[in-house]
Design an enzyme around this catalytic site. Structure first.
Site, short mmCIF file in Angstrom:
data_model
loop_
_atom_site.label_atom_id
_atom_site.label_comp_id
_atom_site.label_asym_id
_atom_site.label_seq_id
_atom_site.Cartn_x
_atom_site.Cartn_y
_atom_site.Cartn_z
N ASP A 1 -1.33 -4.75 4.38
CA ASP A 1 -0.56 -3.95 5.32
C ASP A 1 0.91 -4.05 4.89
O ASP A 1 1.24 -4.67 3.87
CB ASP A 1 -0.79 -4.47 6.75
N GLU B 1 3.89 -4.00 7.49
CA GLU B 1 4.88 -4.47 8.45
C GLU B 1 5.21 -5.95 8.27
O GLU B 1 6.29 -6.40 8.65
CB GLU B 1 4.39 -4.22 9.88
N HIS C 1 -2.20 0.39 5.20
CA HIS C 1 -1.06 0.76 6.04
C HIS C 1 -0.90 2.28 6.16
O HIS C 1 -0.98 2.99 5.17
CB HIS C 1 0.22 0.16 5.46
N HIS D 1 0.73 -8.25 10.53
CA HIS D 1 1.69 -8.38 11.63
C HIS D 1 0.96 -8.82 12.89
O HIS D 1 -0.27 -8.80 12.96
CB HIS D 1 2.38 -7.03 11.87
N HIS E 1 1.59 -4.53 16.73
CA HIS E 1 0.69 -3.53 17.30
C HIS E 1 -0.72 -3.90 16.84
O HIS E 1 -0.89 -4.76 15.97
CB HIS E 1 1.05 -2.11 16.84
ZN LIG Z 1 0.69 -1.10 8.91
#
Ligand SMILES: [Zn+2]
Length: 277
Positions: free
Chosen positions: A8, A10, A61, A105, A117
């Site tokens: 990902d 973030e 992502h 994240h 999130h």
């Molecule tokens: Zn992401």
């Protein structure tokens, strides 16, 4: 030894804003996608040095077309592109010896989780499985768990790393930043993060024998709180879902594969529900 990497963005060192993670951004995103790619490269290099041969990387992502090919070794495979049936867990199947989650994240609602999130805050206010508030890390680790594959490494901010280690203490955690609320971070540099990832990846592979697959105990109960009530209206139509209240739905199954499929359907339907509003 075969390694699966879900990456990902973030949780990449330095990232603290959607501007840096949004592919439509022409200024900051091109810089940060390179750092994301370099962190993946560092983790792969570290794992390779410790005995990993085959590597499959799942770009996890946004539209899932972030990784820069020229930042990766020539002999890995990359799964990219959006709307993959299993999304961030696409490509997980029997035969991998371990999994890495890089750039991850914190879960939706977590304090001091940078850009926290769970899949999509547009539709998902909370996801609980067997009563546990879930992050992408737990949801995806349990997909690996179906095939007996343990999560070996996670990188991201302190909140996501501590959350993963709470549930999987054997995981090698790389904390690249401290969240200061939702949109700010005190971060190490991309270069330092890459060095840390290289070393942690090697340790993770060497200690792989002490890692365990992460699973949810059946019967598995998934509860989803939607962000908006009209999203729950759509999700309720799917066979197997029970409406608990205006914004909460329940889905119970013994097979986590079915749970995960229902989960992916839920947030896709959630997106459709708001699109027609
Ligand atoms: Zn992401």
């Amino acid at each position: 030894m075969r390694l699966y990497v879900s990456c990902d963005m973030e949780g990449t060192a330095g990232v603290c804003s959607w501007m840096q993670c949004d592919p439509s951004n022409r200024h900051e995103y091109p810089i940060y996608r390179r750092y994301m790619s370099q962190e993946v490269r560092a983790a792969v290099d570290g794992a390779r040095g410790a005995g990993v041969s085959d590597v499959v990387i799942n770009d996890s992502h946004w539209d899932m077309r972030n990784l820069l090919w020229d930042e990766l070794p020539a002999d890995v495979r990359v799964i990219s592109g959006g709307r993959k049936p299993f999304s961030m867990a696409e490509g997980l199947r029997a035969g991998f010896d371990g999994a890495f989650f890089t750039g991850y994240h914190a879960r939706v609602g977590a304090a001091n989780g940078v850009l926290a999130h769970t899949y999509t805050a547009d539709s998902l206010y909370n996801v609980r499985i067997n009563g546990v508030l879930c992050s992408e890390s737990l949801l995806n680790a349990a997909m690996a768990g179906i095939y007996g594959i343990p999560l070996l490494l996670v990188s991201g901010d302190r909140v996501v790393v501590e959350h993963v280690k709470e549930h999987m203490p054997w995981v090698e955690g790389v904390i690249v930043k401290e969240g200061i609320g939702h949109y700010a971070a005190d971060s190490i540099t991309p270069k330092a993060a890459q060095a840390a990832l290289r070393e942690a990846a090697a340790r993770a592979i060497k200690n792989a024998n002490s890692a365990k697959p992460f699973t949810f105990e059946p019967p598995i109960t998934m509860e989803i709180d939607t962000t908006r009530v009209e999203q729950a209206d759509f999700i309720e139509l799917m066979p197997g879902f029970t409406r608990v209240n205006g914004r909460t739905l329940r889905f119970v199954h013994d097979d986590y594969n079915q749970i995960f499929r229902a989960f992916v359907c839920s947030f896709r339907l959630g997106g459709a529900a708001t699109a027609v509003a």
